[in-house]
Design an enzyme around this catalytic site. Structure first.
Site, PDB file in Angstrom:
ATOM      1  N   PRO A  90       0.820  -1.327   0.014  1.00 25.33           N
ATOM      2  CA  PRO A  90      -0.112  -0.122   0.052  1.00 25.33           C
ATOM      3  C   PRO A  90       0.882   1.334   0.073  1.00 25.33           C
ATOM      4  CG  PRO A  90      -0.141  -1.121   1.927  1.00 25.33           C
ATOM      5  CD  PRO A  90       0.800  -1.959   1.262  1.00 25.33           C
ATOM      6  N   GLU A 117       1.965  -8.186   9.189  1.00 28.60           N
ATOM      7  CA  GLU A 117       1.964  -6.729   9.366  1.00 28.60           C
ATOM      8  C   GLU A 117       2.918  -6.422   8.313  1.00 28.60           C
ATOM      9  OE1 GLU A 117       0.764  -4.607  11.754  1.00 28.60           O
ATOM     10  OE2 GLU A 117      -0.587  -6.146  11.602  1.00 28.60           O
ATOM     11  N   ARG A 155      -3.980  -7.759 -20.464  1.00 25.86           N
ATOM     12  CA  ARG A 155      -4.880  -7.322 -21.489  1.00 25.86           C
ATOM     13  C   ARG A 155      -4.187  -6.579 -22.627  1.00 25.86           C
ATOM     14  NH1 ARG A 155     -10.147  -7.391 -20.716  1.00 25.86           N
ATOM     15  NH2 ARG A 155     -10.400  -5.388 -21.863  1.00 25.86           N
ATOM     16  N   ASP A 170     -10.711   0.326 -24.266  1.00 25.38           N
ATOM     17  CA  ASP A 170     -10.940   0.351 -22.807  1.00 25.38           C
ATOM     18  C   ASP A 170     -10.946   1.694 -22.120  1.00 25.38           C
ATOM     19  OD1 ASP A 170     -11.206  -2.467 -22.859  1.00 25.38           O
ATOM     20  OD2 ASP A 170      -9.410  -3.049 -21.765  1.00 25.38           O
TER      21      ASP A 170
HETATM   22  N1  ADE Z   1      -1.118  -4.932   0.152  1.00 23.72           N
HETATM   23  C1  ADE Z   1      -2.079  -4.454   0.951  1.00 23.72           C
HETATM   24  N2  ADE Z   1      -2.480  -3.534   0.654  1.00 23.72           N
HETATM   25  C2  ADE Z   1      -2.254  -3.298  -0.647  1.00 23.72           C
HETATM   26  C3  ADE Z   1      -2.513  -2.184  -1.499  1.00 23.72           C
HETATM   27  N3  ADE Z   1      -3.539  -1.380  -1.714  1.00 23.72           N
HETATM   28  N4  ADE Z   1      -1.929  -2.417  -2.910  1.00 23.72           N
HETATM   29  C4  ADE Z   1      -1.177  -3.246  -3.175  1.00 23.72           C
HETATM   30  N5  ADE Z   1      -0.759  -4.226  -2.316  1.00 23.72           N
HETATM   31  C5  ADE Z   1      -1.279  -4.119  -1.018  1.00 23.72           C
END
Ligand code: ADE
Length: 229
Positions: A90, A117, A155, A170
């Protein structure tokens, strides 16, 4: 394209990839998908892959040894220009159609999916992956994010989609100048009082093209004004 995916849950990846268009892409030999489980590389007698964080705190952290050994076991193509190593996180750069297109030109992509974590920071420092996020929310593991990348990258690879399924039009693609895709209709001409726009029945390709372009613009203005210009 060869995808090599490091994951503690290979069944998630394999079960998805054995369906639908991904399955066909593999059968056609356009893509290949291999999975590797760091647990198989753990030197711990209980095959442990994680441990408690130094400094305290909640949760478990993926340890270096199983991940490094798993990564190093994967055969890499010589040509580093056509190789990418991606960690799903993330905290990474935000994924987009543009990035999907760019990555579709590679020959091999190794993915590292996280869980728990997070990763011991030395995995980032030592293996130097490109970190990619699929959006500003947190998933339990990287597998779903990895599948999002595999699907959208594939794709854009030649011969992956059938000729009637081209990705050219697309949403977000060059065919639509980065706009959202126009609405589609099929038979019948009228359903519950809702009619197919006349122009689509006209057979006039130029007018149909213009109608679709205008619909794309209208839709993008209403839903995603940030995409205009
Ligand atoms: N792992 C946990 N959350 C994620 C996200 N938003 N994008 C990519 N990998 C992740």
């Amino acid at each position: 394209m060869r995808y090599d995916i490091i994951t503690l849950f290979p069944e998630i990846i394999n079960s998805y990839c054995m369906q639908s268009i991904t399955k066909r892409g593999i059968e056609k030999g356009v893509i290949s998908v291999n999975t590797y489980n760091p647990r198989d590389f753990s030197k711990d007698k209980h095959k442990k892959v994680d441990d408690t964080p130094y400094g305290g705190g909640e949760g478990m952290v993926l340890a270096c040894q199983p991940i490094f050994d798993c990564y190093n076991s994967i055969e890499k193509i010589e040509d580093s220009q056509n190789y990418e190593f991606i960690m799903l996180s993330p905290q990474g750069e935000k994924f987009s159609q543009k990035l999907a297109k760019e990555l579709s030109n590679k020959k091999q992509i190794v993915f590292l999916c996280g869980h728990y974590e997070g990763f011991d920071e030395r995995i980032r420092l030592g293996l130097k992956p490109r970190e990619i996020s699929i959006g500003d929310y947190v998933l339990t593991g990287g597998e779903l994010a990895c599948l999002v990348l595999v699907d959208s990258i594939s794709r854009n690879i030649k011969d992956y989609l059938g000729k009637d399924e081209s990705a050219h039009n697309d949403s977000f693609s060059e065919g639509l100048e980065g706009l959202l895709e126009y609405p589609h209709y099929t038979k019948p001409r009228e359903y519950m009082g809702l009619k197919v726009p006349e122009v689509l029945l006209s057979g006039n390709h130029k007018e149909i093209e213009e109608f679709r372009r205008q619909e794309s613009i209208k839709r993008t203005k209403a839903r995603r004004p940030d995409l205009l210009n």
